[in-house]
Design an enzyme around this catalytic site. Structure first.
Site, short mmCIF file in Angstrom:
data_model
loop_
_atom_site.label_atom_id
_atom_site.label_comp_id
_atom_site.label_asym_id
_atom_site.label_seq_id
_atom_site.Cartn_x
_atom_site.Cartn_y
_atom_site.Cartn_z
N MET A 58 34.31 53.26 60.48
CA MET A 58 35.20 54.32 59.99
C MET A 58 34.36 55.39 59.32
O MET A 58 33.41 55.07 58.61
CB MET A 58 36.18 53.73 58.97
CG MET A 58 37.05 54.78 58.28
SD MET A 58 38.25 54.05 57.13
CE MET A 58 37.23 53.92 55.66
N ASN A 59 34.70 56.69 59.53
CA ASN A 59 34.19 57.74 58.64
C ASN A 59 35.34 58.58 58.12
O ASN A 59 36.30 58.00 57.61
CB ASN A 59 32.98 58.50 59.19
CG ASN A 59 33.13 59.18 60.52
OD1 ASN A 59 33.27 58.52 61.54
ND2 ASN A 59 33.08 60.49 60.56
N ASP A 60 35.28 59.89 58.17
CA ASP A 60 36.19 60.77 57.41
C ASP A 60 37.68 60.39 57.41
O ASP A 60 38.22 60.02 58.45
CB ASP A 60 36.17 62.18 58.01
CG ASP A 60 34.80 62.69 58.33
OD1 ASP A 60 33.82 62.04 57.96
OD2 ASP A 60 34.72 63.76 58.96
N GLN A 76 38.56 58.79 61.07
CA GLN A 76 37.61 58.73 62.17
C GLN A 76 37.28 57.26 62.41
O GLN A 76 36.83 56.55 61.50
CB GLN A 76 36.33 59.50 61.79
CG GLN A 76 36.52 61.00 61.77
CD GLN A 76 36.67 61.57 63.17
OE1 GLN A 76 35.68 61.80 63.86
NE2 GLN A 76 37.90 61.79 63.60
N PHE A 116 37.71 64.31 66.94
CA PHE A 116 36.99 64.50 65.69
C PHE A 116 37.97 64.79 64.55
O PHE A 116 39.18 64.80 64.72
CB PHE A 116 35.98 65.65 65.85
CG PHE A 116 34.61 65.18 66.30
CD1 PHE A 116 34.44 63.99 66.99
CD2 PHE A 116 33.48 65.95 66.04
CE1 PHE A 116 33.18 63.56 67.40
CE2 PHE A 116 32.21 65.53 66.44
CZ PHE A 116 32.06 64.34 67.12
N SER A 117 37.41 65.13 63.38
CA SER A 117 38.22 65.26 62.18
C SER A 117 39.24 66.39 62.25
O SER A 117 39.04 67.37 62.98
CB SER A 117 37.33 65.45 60.96
OG SER A 117 36.75 64.21 60.64
N ARG A 190 34.38 73.03 63.97
CA ARG A 190 35.21 71.82 63.89
C ARG A 190 35.90 71.59 62.54
O ARG A 190 35.63 72.25 61.57
CB ARG A 190 34.36 70.60 64.21
CG ARG A 190 33.19 70.37 63.28
CD ARG A 190 32.52 69.05 63.64
NE ARG A 190 31.35 68.78 62.83
CZ ARG A 190 30.13 69.21 63.14
NH1 ARG A 190 29.91 69.93 64.22
NH2 ARG A 190 29.11 68.92 62.34
N ASP A 191 36.74 70.57 62.53
CA ASP A 191 37.41 70.00 61.36
C ASP A 191 38.52 70.91 60.81
O ASP A 191 38.49 71.31 59.64
CB ASP A 191 36.40 69.66 60.25
CG ASP A 191 35.26 68.77 60.75
OD1 ASP A 191 35.45 68.12 61.78
OD2 ASP A 191 34.20 68.75 60.10
N GLU A 240 31.09 71.05 56.65
CA GLU A 240 32.05 70.28 57.44
C GLU A 240 33.33 70.08 56.62
O GLU A 240 33.33 70.23 55.39
CB GLU A 240 31.47 68.90 57.80
CG GLU A 240 30.23 68.97 58.68
CD GLU A 240 29.68 67.60 59.06
OE1 GLU A 240 29.45 67.39 60.26
OE2 GLU A 240 29.48 66.75 58.19
C1 FRU Z 1 31.91 64.64 59.01
C2 FRU Z 1 31.92 64.76 60.52
C3 FRU Z 1 32.86 65.85 60.98
C4 FRU Z 1 33.23 65.42 62.36
C5 FRU Z 1 33.28 63.93 62.23
C6 FRU Z 1 32.86 63.19 63.45
O1 FRU Z 1 31.55 63.40 58.54
O2 FRU Z 1 30.60 64.97 60.99
O3 FRU Z 1 32.31 67.14 60.91
O4 FRU Z 1 34.45 65.96 62.79
O5 FRU Z 1 32.43 63.59 61.15
O6 FRU Z 1 33.10 61.82 63.32
#
Ligand code: FRU
Length: 523
Positions: A58-60, A76, A116-117, A190-191, A240
């Site tokens: 898991m990330n964001d 994510q 993505f985010s 992005r994001d 980001e």
């Molecule tokens: C930030 C990031 C975002 C991107 C996502 C990809 O942690 O790099 O910019 O959308 O993670 O997993």
């Protein structure tokens, strides 16, 4: 004839890939469900009162939106491994911001790319026309990342897309007209974070474009027009996950706009961190009061922090949550089944400082639901390292302490375990700053940047040190001086910390008041 056979071959290919996609989707979701029911959330280093996925990467945090009693948390997610990979949106909900229920994966990669985010909103007036049965749809706005395009060395492989749900976020349909903002030839694009701007009756989208943000507006979430961009001349760091929202200055009628921005590299204590600007926004352009960006968290482990959309006006809070890790070492931390957790949810506040405004964050009041009976500490002067909580079965704590600020030396708290590992939180008079030292707090061999002492700046010097601390099995969150200095750090001891001591080095630690509050686990 030739044309026709090519057409049939193409059609077969499409049907096959659709079937393949369907079966991966359902088998992945079965897997998520199985793993969720299999885990008891008791593995080594498993957070006990923070959100973490049952298994895998898991990330964001993404798409945080409140809807009809439910706080949605998308994130994510890569369901096939404990390291980053083809991104999906995992999904969980909470009804109290404390306990979480896992739901099936919400968004899968598709022919336009990885997911993505991004963010989510409730389209109250059905401006998009995507609602059904007179109910406002939930709309997710995210970046499609075309991995083939990236690998081929093109520049235009990220673009903004949307998906909609008419069943309270349970099932999702990607919009047929995706992407809603195509890529104009910019590599990092992005994001997206979207808000409704009442004065202009427009949706506002802010997203990161390498070292700045761009702002677009739309009447309907489908058709977007470029409005402006904001960056700092000379700043070439990668930005980001922005977020742009109004916030009332505490104790006044004044409203300012906050631009949260996550910055890769050169964070105050290394790696990645969440920063912010404060300024004004007229529906098209953001103007910062200062060119300098401040930090929302001085620890190393709060990245991509963004806020919930659609919190009811009767509540009125601006609630945020971040990814409790750092790209420097996130993929190497020593957890076996899953990787990463989220920070505690926080409420954001603005307060006037000597030279403008600053952001404060406080843990949400809902966390009181986890509190067991409190022990009040009497005022006392400590002249050396002194145990205040003897080794016990209890390993989850909230600690509220106030120390007099010493003129010399170091005061603070040490959390330790029977293996002799410890984590120190201190105030050092010579630096006039707070520190979290995790150098002796357990495993650090997985990445050279991990073992470190982190420094938190104090904007507003007062006579007392006022700390509110949340200690979990693999993290600590320090909310100092009513949230003016926040530090979030993760760590990996052999066994959870179960002893607490007061640190008094080269000075007397004068404890003015304190409460030790054991916490329950959420799983
Ligand atoms: C930030 C990031 C975002 C991107 C996502 C990809 O942690 O790099 O910019 O959308 O993670 O997993």
């Amino acid at each position: 004839m030739l044309d026709k056979s090519i057409f049939y071959l193409f059609l077969l290919g499409v049907i096959y890939s659709l079937m393949a996609c369907e079966s991966t989707s359902s088998s992945n979701n079965d897997k998520v469900t199985n793993l969720t029911t299999m885990t008891t959330y008791t593995e080594a280093h498993r957070p006990q009162f923070h959100f973490s996925p049952a298994a895998n990467w898991m990330n964001d945090p993404n798409g945080m939106v409140y809807d009809d009693g439910e706080y949605h948390l998308f994130y994510q997610y890569y369901p096939d491994s404990t390291v980053w990979g083809p991104m999906h949106w995992g999904h969980a909900i909470s009804r109290d911001l404390v306990h979480w229920e896992h739901l099936p994966i919400a968004l899968y990669p598709d022919s336009l790319g990885y997911i993505f985010s991004g963010s989510a909103v409730i389209d109250w007036k059905n401006t998009s026309g995507l609602g059904e049965n007179n109910q406002p749809p939930m709309i997710a706005i995210f970046t499609h990342h075309d991995i083939a395009g990236e690998r081929a060395g093109t520049k235009d492989f990220q673009y903004q897309s949307i998906a909609y749900s008419n069943d309270r976020g349970r099932s999702w349909t990607k919009y047929a007209g995706n992407p809603v903002i195509p890529n104009p030839g910019i590599k990092d694009f992005r994001d997206p974070k979207v808000i409704w701007h009442e004065p202009t009756q427009r949706w506002i989208m802010v997203f990161a474009v390498y070292d700045k943000v761009q702002i677009y507006t739309s009447p309907n979430l489908l058709d977007w027009t470029y409005a402006s961009e904001f960056g700092i001349p000379g700043d070439t760091r990668l930005w980001e996950c922005p977020d742009l929202f109004p916030l009332q200055v505490t104790g006044t009628d004044e409203t300012k706009w906050v631009l949260l921005i996550s910055i890769q590299k050169q964070a105050p204590n290394g790696g990645t961190a969440t920063g912010y600007f404060i300024g004004d926004f007229d529906g098209r352009t953001f103007r910062a009061d200062y060119r300098e960006q401040y930090w929302a968290d001085y620890g190393t482990d709060n990245y991509a922090m963004v806020t919930w959309s659609d919190i009811p006006a009767t509540d009125g809070r601006r609630l945020a949550l971040g990814w409790m890790s750092n790209w420097q070492y996130a993929q190497e931390v020593p957890t076996e089944k899953w990787r990463s957790a989220m920070t505690l949810p926080r409420s954001l506040h603005l307060f006037p400082a000597e030279d403008g405004y600053r952001l404060r964050s406080l843990p949400v009041a809902e966390l009181a639901a986890l509190e067991q009976s409190k022990t009040t500490l009497s005022p006392q002067a400590y002249t050396s390292l002194t145990t205040i909580v003897k080794p016990t079965e209890q390993t989850l704590y909230r600690l509220q302490v106030t120390f007099a600020k010493p003129e010399i030396g170091t005061v603070g708290l040490r959390f330790s375990n029977p293996a002799g590992e410890y984590l120190d939180i201190t105030y050092a008079a010579d630096s006039m700053a707070y520190f979290i030292d995790r150098r002796a707090a357990g495993r650090a061999d997985f990445n050279e940047n991990f073992a470190a002492k982190h420094r938190g700046e104090i904007d507003y010097q007062s006579d007392a040190i006022v700390w509110d601390i949340y200690l979990d099995h693999a993290s600590v969150e320090l909310f100092a001086d009513e949230g003016q200095c926040v530090m979030t750090d993760i760590f990996f001891p052999q066994s959870p910390f179960n002893q607490i001591e007061v640190i008094a080095e080269g000075t007397t630690a004068e404890l003015l008041s304190g409460q030790i509050i054991p916490l329950n686990r959420i799983w």
